[in-house]
Design a protein around this motif. Structure first.
Motif, short mmCIF file in Angstrom:
data_model
loop_
_atom_site.label_atom_id
_atom_site.label_comp_id
_atom_site.label_asym_id
_atom_site.label_seq_id
_atom_site.Cartn_x
_atom_site.Cartn_y
_atom_site.Cartn_z
N LEU A 192 0.85 -1.17 0.00
CA LEU A 192 0.00 0.00 0.00
C LEU A 192 0.89 1.23 0.00
CD1 LEU A 192 -2.76 -0.86 2.65
CD2 LEU A 192 -2.75 -1.35 0.20
N LEU A 193 0.58 2.18 -0.87
CA LEU A 193 1.32 3.43 -0.94
C LEU A 193 0.33 4.58 -0.97
CD1 LEU A 193 2.73 1.25 -3.17
CD2 LEU A 193 4.46 3.02 -3.14
N SER A 194 0.70 5.68 -0.37
CA SER A 194 -0.12 6.87 -0.49
C SER A 194 -0.06 7.38 -1.93
CB SER A 194 0.38 7.96 0.46
OG SER A 194 -0.19 9.20 0.14
N GLU A 195 -1.13 7.97 -2.39
CA GLU A 195 -1.14 8.59 -3.71
C GLU A 195 -0.03 9.64 -3.82
OE1 GLU A 195 -4.79 9.86 -6.67
OE2 GLU A 195 -4.97 10.22 -4.53
N SER A 196 0.31 10.25 -2.70
CA SER A 196 1.36 11.27 -2.74
C SER A 196 2.72 10.67 -3.04
CB SER A 196 1.40 12.05 -1.42
OG SER A 196 1.78 11.22 -0.35
N ALA A 197 2.93 9.37 -2.71
CA ALA A 197 4.20 8.73 -3.04
C ALA A 197 4.39 8.67 -4.55
CB ALA A 197 4.26 7.33 -2.43
N LEU A 198 3.31 8.36 -5.28
CA LEU A 198 3.39 8.33 -6.73
C LEU A 198 3.54 9.74 -7.29
CD1 LEU A 198 3.33 6.71 -9.33
CD2 LEU A 198 0.83 6.83 -9.28
N LEU A 199 2.84 10.68 -6.69
CA LEU A 199 2.95 12.07 -7.15
C LEU A 199 4.37 12.59 -6.98
CD1 LEU A 199 1.61 14.65 -8.19
CD2 LEU A 199 1.07 15.23 -5.84
N GLN A 200 4.96 12.31 -5.82
CA GLN A 200 6.33 12.78 -5.59
C GLN A 200 7.30 12.15 -6.58
OE1 GLN A 200 7.80 13.19 -1.50
NE2 GLN A 200 5.74 12.78 -0.76
N LEU A 201 7.05 10.88 -6.94
CA LEU A 201 7.91 10.21 -7.91
C LEU A 201 7.79 10.87 -9.28
CD1 LEU A 201 9.70 7.81 -8.89
CD2 LEU A 201 7.55 6.57 -9.29
N THR A 202 6.56 11.07 -9.74
CA THR A 202 6.37 11.54 -11.11
C THR A 202 6.58 13.03 -11.28
OG1 THR A 202 3.98 11.78 -10.72
CG2 THR A 202 4.75 9.68 -11.62
N ARG A 203 6.51 13.80 -10.20
CA ARG A 203 6.65 15.26 -10.31
C ARG A 203 8.06 15.75 -9.97
NH1 ARG A 203 2.35 18.60 -9.80
NH2 ARG A 203 3.94 20.20 -10.13
N PHE A 233 -2.94 1.93 -4.13
CA PHE A 233 -2.73 3.31 -3.68
C PHE A 233 -3.89 3.78 -2.82
CE2 PHE A 233 -0.09 2.98 -7.47
CZ PHE A 233 1.10 3.54 -7.01
N VAL A 234 -3.56 4.51 -1.78
CA VAL A 234 -4.57 5.14 -0.92
C VAL A 234 -4.75 6.57 -1.42
CG1 VAL A 234 -5.17 5.86 1.41
CG2 VAL A 234 -3.94 3.70 1.05
N PRO A 235 -5.96 6.93 -1.90
CA PRO A 235 -6.17 8.25 -2.50
C PRO A 235 -6.04 9.38 -1.49
CG PRO A 235 -7.94 6.72 -3.07
CD PRO A 235 -7.15 6.09 -1.95
N PHE A 236 -5.76 10.56 -2.03
CA PHE A 236 -5.77 11.77 -1.22
C PHE A 236 -7.14 11.91 -0.55
CE2 PHE A 236 -2.62 13.39 -4.47
CZ PHE A 236 -1.54 13.33 -3.60
N GLY A 237 -7.14 12.40 0.66
CA GLY A 237 -8.39 12.68 1.36
C GLY A 237 -8.97 11.51 2.11
N GLU A 238 -8.44 10.30 1.87
CA GLU A 238 -8.97 9.13 2.57
C GLU A 238 -8.41 9.01 3.98
OE1 GLU A 238 -11.35 7.04 1.64
OE2 GLU A 238 -11.65 8.27 -0.13
N LEU A 239 -7.26 9.63 4.23
CA LEU A 239 -6.63 9.55 5.54
C LEU A 239 -6.45 10.96 6.09
CD1 LEU A 239 -3.86 6.93 4.72
CD2 LEU A 239 -6.02 6.48 5.86
N PRO A 240 -6.86 11.20 7.34
CA PRO A 240 -6.64 12.54 7.91
C PRO A 240 -5.17 12.87 8.06
CG PRO A 240 -7.39 10.98 9.59
CD PRO A 240 -7.52 10.29 8.27
#
Length: 283
Positions: free
Chosen positions: A152-163, A193-200
């Motif tokens: 399981l990875l946060s969506e932000s992990a993929l965003l940080q990789l690709t951006r 992936f765990v989407p943005f907004g699903e975890l506080p």
């Protein structure tokens, strides 16, 4: 000793491999100490080769000595911290491995070019050894296709990789393709992936190992103070319950593959990613 026992039975490497579910190439590597020998695999070999008594005991002793000495795939570990060597062994022996990384790509999921880039940017002097030893972790997927590995990875992990602007887009593309390839060529590997907004808030990274009989099950978490291994009291409440919450919030494997596939298409088209489907544009 394994080679000698095999030859006593008149078995070729290919014939023995068919008995135990391994290719001839992997049997050769195991016999020549170019692959590590997990305990349960050694027991499979001992049984298949009809090894008993003192000879079997000596095989177990030698294998345990090699593991204690920090030898991995016929090569002594020099770049891996001492505390992590038990984790390497567990990754090869566990029936299921479940890992959550909130802000980064798990080491087991990293391709060689991405590893190399990270180690170079960290200023490591032992880059060749570090890449080799980390690379051994991903080989477990091919060695044990019957086991389950869920990441399981946060969506932000993929965003940080690709951006990222600090890593070549070709390396980023290689890493995205590598994760896609794992999910298509290794049925036991799931990446979600765990989407943005699903975890506080993003929980600390954690990994859970489950073994056949449950007696050896354990988990560990990475905290600002270091690595914390589970106790009997915390295994359920701090790790299994947390995992259940993360898993419940995650996308399905199919949805996650589509997220990776879109990232691959975008990077291929632009050579420098700007957005990923499902992500909000950063300012």
């Amino acid at each position: 000793m394994i080679s000698a026992a095999r030859k006593r039975l008149g078995l070729t490497q290919a014939g023995f491999g068919r008995q135990v579910g391994y290719t001839q190439a992997n049997i050769s590597k195991l016999e020549n100490a170019r692959l590590g020998m997990p305990e349960d695999l050694l027991e499979t070999f001992i049984k298949a080769l009809k090894v008993t008594g003192a000879e079997a005991a000596e095989m177990r002793r030698l294998n345990a000595s090699a593991r204690t000495a920090g030898v991995w795939s016929g090569r002594r570990l020099v770049a891996t911290p001492l505390w992590f060597r038990d984790i390497l062994a567990a990754e090869h022996e566990a029936a299921t491995v479940r890992s959550w990384t909130g802000e980064r790509i798990s080491g087991q999921l990293q391709c060689e070019s991405y590893m190399l880039t990270l180690f170079q940017k960290a200023g490591r002097r032992d880059i060749d050894d570090a890449v080799y030893e980390r690379g051994q972790r991903s080989r477990v997927f091919a060695l044990h296709p019957d086991r389950e590995y869920e990441f399981l990875l946060s969506e932000s992990a993929l965003l940080q990789l690709t951006r990222t602007r600090k890593i070549s887009p070709f390396v980023v593309l290689d890493q995205v393709k590598h994760m896609l390839n794992l999910t298509t060529t290794h049925p036991g590997v799931a990446i979600r992936f765990v989407p943005f907004g699903e975890l506080p808030h993003l929980p600390l990274d954690l990994t859970i190992f489950r073994f056949g009989n449950g007696a050896k099950d354990f988990a560990y978490g990475e905290t600002p103070q270091g690595v914390q291994r589970s106790s009997a009291d915390t295994f359920q409440t701090c790790y299994l319950d947390r995992w259940a919450s993360l898993s419940g919030a995650a996308l399905s494997p199919e949805e996650s593959r589509e997220l990776l596939a879109h990232a691959e298409r975008e990077i291929s088209d632009t050579r420098m990613p700007t957005t990923v489907a499902g992500f909000e544009q950063l300012p």
